[in-house]
Design an enzyme around this catalytic site. Sequence first.
Site, PDB file in Angstrom:
ATOM      1  N   ARG A 337       0.764  -1.249   0.000  1.00 60.10           N
ATOM      2  CA  ARG A 337       0.000   0.000   0.000  1.00 60.10           C
ATOM      3  C   ARG A 337       0.794   1.297   0.000  1.00 60.10           C
ATOM      4  NH1 ARG A 337      -5.321  -0.581   3.413  1.00 60.10           N
ATOM      5  NH2 ARG A 337      -5.712  -2.785   3.149  1.00 60.10           N
ATOM      6  N   ARG A 347       6.216   7.095   2.996  1.00 61.27           N
ATOM      7  CA  ARG A 347       5.932   6.305   4.190  1.00 61.27           C
ATOM      8  C   ARG A 347       5.919   4.857   3.736  1.00 61.27           C
ATOM      9  NH1 ARG A 347       0.417   5.579   7.531  1.00 61.27           N
ATOM     10  NH2 ARG A 347      -0.328   5.090   5.467  1.00 61.27           N
ATOM     11  N   ASP A 502      -9.378   4.971  11.482  1.00 61.77           N
ATOM     12  CA  ASP A 502      -8.266   5.771  12.002  1.00 61.77           C
ATOM     13  C   ASP A 502      -8.696   7.117  12.558  1.00 61.77           C
ATOM     14  OD1 ASP A 502      -6.075   4.220  11.511  1.00 61.77           O
ATOM     15  OD2 ASP A 502      -5.827   4.916   9.462  1.00 61.77           O
TER      16      ASP A 502
HETATM   17  C1  GLC Z   1      -6.839   3.947   5.534  1.00 62.66           C
HETATM   18  C2  GLC Z   1      -5.852   3.183   6.376  1.00 62.66           C
HETATM   19  C3  GLC Z   1      -6.506   2.024   7.085  1.00 62.66           C
HETATM   20  C4  GLC Z   1      -7.749   2.461   7.817  1.00 62.66           C
HETATM   21  C5  GLC Z   1      -8.683   3.192   6.882  1.00 62.66           C
HETATM   22  C6  GLC Z   1      -9.916   3.733   7.603  1.00 62.66           C
HETATM   23  O1  GLC Z   1      -7.231   3.170   4.444  1.00 62.66           O
HETATM   24  O2  GLC Z   1      -4.789   2.688   5.592  1.00 62.66           O
HETATM   25  O3  GLC Z   1      -5.609   1.433   7.992  1.00 62.66           O
HETATM   26  O4  GLC Z   1      -8.341   1.335   8.368  1.00 62.66           O
HETATM   27  O5  GLC Z   1      -8.014   4.264   6.274  1.00 62.66           O
HETATM   28  O6  GLC Z   1      -9.596   4.764   8.493  1.00 62.66           O
END
Ligand code: GLC
Length: 812
Positions: A337, A347, A502
């Site tokens: 990713r 990153r 997140d």
């Molecule tokens: C992004 C992040 C993932 C997270 C998602 C929802 O895709 O890479 O880890 O679960 O956002 O926040």
Amino acid sequence: MKYGYFDQTNREYVIDRIDVPVSWTNYIGVKDMCGVFNHTAGGYLFYKSPEFHRVTRFRPNGVPMDRPGHYVYVRDDDTGDYWTLSWQPVGKSLDSAKYICRHGLSYIKYQCEYSGIWGEETLFIPLEDPAEIWDVKLRNHSDRKRRLSVFGYAEFSFHRIQSDNQNFQMSLYCAGSSFQDGVIETDLFYEAGGYQYFTADGGSDDSQYFDCLRDVFIGAYRTETNPIAVERGFCSGSSELGGNHCGALRRVVELEPGQEKRLIFLLGEGNRQAGKEMRSKYCAPGFSQADSAFKALGNFWNEKLEKLQISTPHDGMNAMINTWTLYQAEINVMFSRFASFIEVGGRTGLGYRDTSQDAMMVPHSNPKKSRSRLVELLKGLTSDGYGLHLFSPEWFEKQTEAAFKSPTVVPRPQKSDLIHGLNDACADDALWLIPSIVEFIRETGELSFAEEKFPYADTFDPETGGGTSETVFDHMKKILDFSAREIGPHGICKGLRADWNDCLNLGGGESAMVSFLHHWALVHFCALGRRLGKDISKYEGMMVKVRESCERELWNGSWYTRGFTSSGRAIGSPENKEGKVHMESNTWAVLSGAASPEHGKSAMDAVDEFLYTPYGLKLCDPAFSEPDDEVGFVTRVYKGLKENAAIFSHPNPWAWAAETMLGRGDRAMKFYDALCPYNQNDQIEVRKAEPYMYCQFVVGPDHSAFGRAHHPFMTGSAGWSYFAATRFMLGLRPDFDNLIVDPCIPSSWPSFNVRRVWRDAVYDITVENPKGVSKGVVECKVNGEPVKCNSKSAEIPVQSPGTKNHVTVVMG
Ligand code: GLC
């Protein structure tokens, strides 16, 4: 409005209207050398790491869009007119030039017809060598002899994305270039072995043949659109120690009417010698090695795709599952990713939750990579039972000397800095690993994996490569115990730093999603434990307790509450004005097996009522409008974007799977169809992004750009889409000793077929649906013999390797 079509025979997406609104990307390279490129050859190449070992440079998020790239210029030496084989960067008027881009599996073809010359540039990377082949073909469609100059051009990087973007006071003076024996070599003087090369078949020593300096080739006050060397018709033999470097080679090609010629440029990792070796391999007369490398790449993908092919009444689902969705899921596993035009490589490493989920999606097509990802994740688990949110697998390999030492002091982290504490732990991270391990074992039958030993991250000693090692089964227990321990006042798992979402930090509160995930992981773990004959009574008890707490605390009478903030406020519950209904808690209540069927149905009815849009399901509703740090960052994102009530793609397949668990195949398909990129092929004025890829999110109805898709390729949506569609909708689930057939389809489907390769045997499965039901299997025969079948599903015992088995299933 559409810009292209799915070519099912060649497994290509063909862009025949080239001025797509945004970059439509694709990936090349499946091993160490990899690249990401758009429909006009803009993009970049890297070796192993997009952060620390870029080969070519990229200026992301810039103007003009997504440059530079790997370009082939063609100049008519009689008229001085010039163009590129990809539409950009020269950008000829589309009234006089016809451009096509064919995105294939790990290759891209740029085709162009202009001024009587047909040209094609194919970019791909052989499976075995870290070299990018630019296979160029030119044909004279005019009735006069043509004298052409053909220039291959790419701009080299300083390897490290930081060095390409800031503080040039060292990098500019430590990179040099030279030309000799037909090979351009760039030398990153400060890095041991920091070499790249650019070469071609049939070279020359003429100074008009090459340029190693970008600014000499392009010229001052110019861009890639009008390089001085191309305008003038020849290079000037530039090279220097220090500066910005490029690979630019000029070939002279003469074509009689009707004549076709082929040439190859090679861009690769390694020094001049490596370049010469690769040139003699791939550029020998006849180019047979290049042809066989291209064929091998095709076979590589065919082998993967052949593990599961479907034929259903749904053309879009067939195209997506048979080619594009698996391709996207595989690319996510390979690239973890971190390389795209959005994630531009600054990153890198492995995200714990993302990688755990990605690894779960491809054990049938990429068992080796799935397994190695699982091992990396096991080593990234702490002995407390939480995973390191973002880590580099190299941290847990025996130490070797790092090659790069910048003269500027860049503090090197101590081991203790790498192992973050509980404060930074995401509550969901490691829970995803358990089902991934169990699914891997179900696919491969490798029960012994559960007994293999690996050290925990915090006990690892880089000097010796050792640490406190325990079995995989023990690692799983640690994860489950951690979640059982880390609960809040309601008995629901703490959200800690965050859960899957997140942006929904819940301010240190409790997360329904994590408790449901805990339940899901327990279901998988106990199934494995039972198969292995282990004592799992503790975990069976834990599962009951989790289920009880969820029902007691999260069922709010209409659907499942999303969680509680640190001050105890419920989120995702009827009393909220904003963020009243959330995808994660409702889909996972069902998918985890924790919800009762009645509660599950009304929870998913709420999903349909509040979250459904014609472009997929929104993450929550209503969107948050006021910043509220107790709820989290999600309240600081504009309404309809990202986690704030956009159609976040990744959780959509959770809803498809949940609906199938409730037996509602028509609803599952309604949700599938809404998100399906294929279905938006002719709505590009709305979607903007690639119709062959799932995107991270689609803008929600609260925003003026409703329906616009963002962040293609690098998202767990593809893996989940594949998982939900094949295992739940089509209902083919490998178990430890059986292949379970448990479809849940639209009632209008009369039948469908699946060809599945499982543990080296082929299962050709025809499912008939004479009564027009959505779920239920009444009969199943393997090679004419009836097999165990309850009213819900059938169980096909594992067949001997090498056999071809004819399976008929009747639903009713
Ligand atoms: C992004 C992040 C993932 C997270 C998602 C929802 O895709 O890479 O880890 O679960 O956002 O926040």
